[in-house]
Write an enzyme that holds these catalytic residues in place. Structure first.
Site, PDB file in Angstrom:
ATOM      1  N   HIS A  26       0.820  -1.221   0.000  1.00  0.00           N
ATOM      2  CA  HIS A  26       0.000   0.000   0.000  1.00  0.00           C
ATOM      3  C   HIS A  26       0.851   1.267   0.000  1.00  0.00           C
ATOM      4  O   HIS A  26       0.395   2.324  -0.409  1.00  0.00           O
ATOM      5  CB  HIS A  26      -0.987  -0.006   1.176  1.00  0.00           C
ATOM      6  N   ASP A  70      -0.210  -7.672   1.604  1.00  0.00           N
ATOM      7  CA  ASP A  70       0.306  -6.299   1.616  1.00  0.00           C
ATOM      8  C   ASP A  70       1.834  -6.326   1.684  1.00  0.00           C
ATOM      9  O   ASP A  70       2.438  -6.050   2.725  1.00  0.00           O
ATOM     10  CB  ASP A  70      -0.293  -5.547   2.811  1.00  0.00           C
ATOM     11  N   SER A 100       4.369   2.433   8.222  1.00  0.00           N
ATOM     12  CA  SER A 100       4.043   1.377   7.266  1.00  0.00           C
ATOM     13  C   SER A 100       5.252   0.924   6.471  1.00  0.00           C
ATOM     14  O   SER A 100       6.096   1.728   6.076  1.00  0.00           O
ATOM     15  CB  SER A 100       2.980   1.859   6.279  1.00  0.00           C
TER      16      SER A 100
END
Length: 271
Positions: free
Chosen positions: A76, A121, A216
């Site tokens: 992402h 992911d 992230s």
């Protein structure tokens, strides 16, 4: 928009930048929530990513160096990247030992990556130049293929990054931070997230010590006593939208679920 997508968007916040298909917004901010300041050379595999997207949008994520040419991050983070600046070997965010830039990033997404459900992911990025390995810049070891069935439940683990210090913070961290917690079982993690899969791994965040917005793609590592070295077991993926310091688990992509794919794309594999 499908109901399932709406529910997911209400449930979670991506731990670094929002993915476009959930439309949770963009921006750079933050630090590890409740973490400690990293020492020089403590996390030589940590990479900072400044990501440019269309329409002059920018975001910040983390990543893990796994060889002198490849690194792992969350899918992402780089889903819409048109240019990436790589910060290698630094504790201070804007003082890396090596700075790399590309306007044509070579990104390999897992073929089953789904931005609506956040399944798979994970992404590999080939650096535009070789990383100059030294005390400050070193790859992190991956688990061996023989460890593919390890669940790492209740072992101590460390996450690091430049994410938010708390839910109120809106400033970018100048310093790398880390948090040491325990891996939570997926069964327990499902009390907080119904969509947890075997390809996820979760970290306990009791006391508000957690990954947060800005983290992230960064590493979750475990010091394997059998190997006497740190191994990469997770990639920071998401957490509760209600806040990073509320005590809900942090969710990571489980690296052992993707060892074959990582080896096929990057050539990096351990027995």
């Amino acid at each position: 928009m499908q109901i399932r997508t709406v529910l997911i968007s209400l449930l979670i916040i991506i731990q670094g930048r929002s993915i476009s298909c959930l439309d949770l917004g963009h921006g750079i901010d933050g630090r590890i929530a409740g973490g400690e300041l990293a020492r020089a050379n403590q996390f030589p595999y940590q990479v900072g990513l400044s990501i440019e997207e269309p329409n002059d949008l920018f975001s910040w994520c983390g990543g893990s160096l796994i060889s002198d040419r490849y690194m792992l991050t969350a899918a992402h983070c780089v889903e819409k990247a048109v240019a990436i600046t790589f910060y290698l070997g630094g504790v201070q965010r804007l003082a890396p030992r090596q700075l790399l830039q590309t306007n044509n990033p070579e990104v390999h997404f897992h073929p089953a990556w789904n931005c609506q459900t956040l399944e798979n992911d994970i992404a590999l990025i080939r650096l535009p130049e070789e990383a100059i390995l030294c005390d400050s810049i070193k790859p992190i070891r991956l688990p061996g293929i023989s460890s593919s069935n390890s669940n790492y439940e209740y072992v101590p683990a460390v996450a690091s990054g430049w994410g938010r210090l708390n839910d109120e913070s809106a400033a970018i961290s100048d310093s790398l931070r880390y948090v040491a917690r325990f891996v939570e079982s997926n069964e327990d993690c499902r009390y907080s997230y119904a969509n947890i899969r075997s390809t996820n791994i979760c970290m306990d965040t009791t006391g508000g010590r957690s990954t947060c917005t800005g983290d992230s793609g960064g590493p979750l590592i475990y010091n394997d006593p059998n190997l006497n070295t740190d191994v990469l077991i997770g990639i920071t993926s998401y957490g509760k939208k209600s806040g990073c310091t509320k005590g809900y688990p942090s969710v990571f992509t489980r690296v052992t679920a993707y060892l074959d794919w990582i080896g096929e794309v990057s050539g990096v594999s351990y027995s």
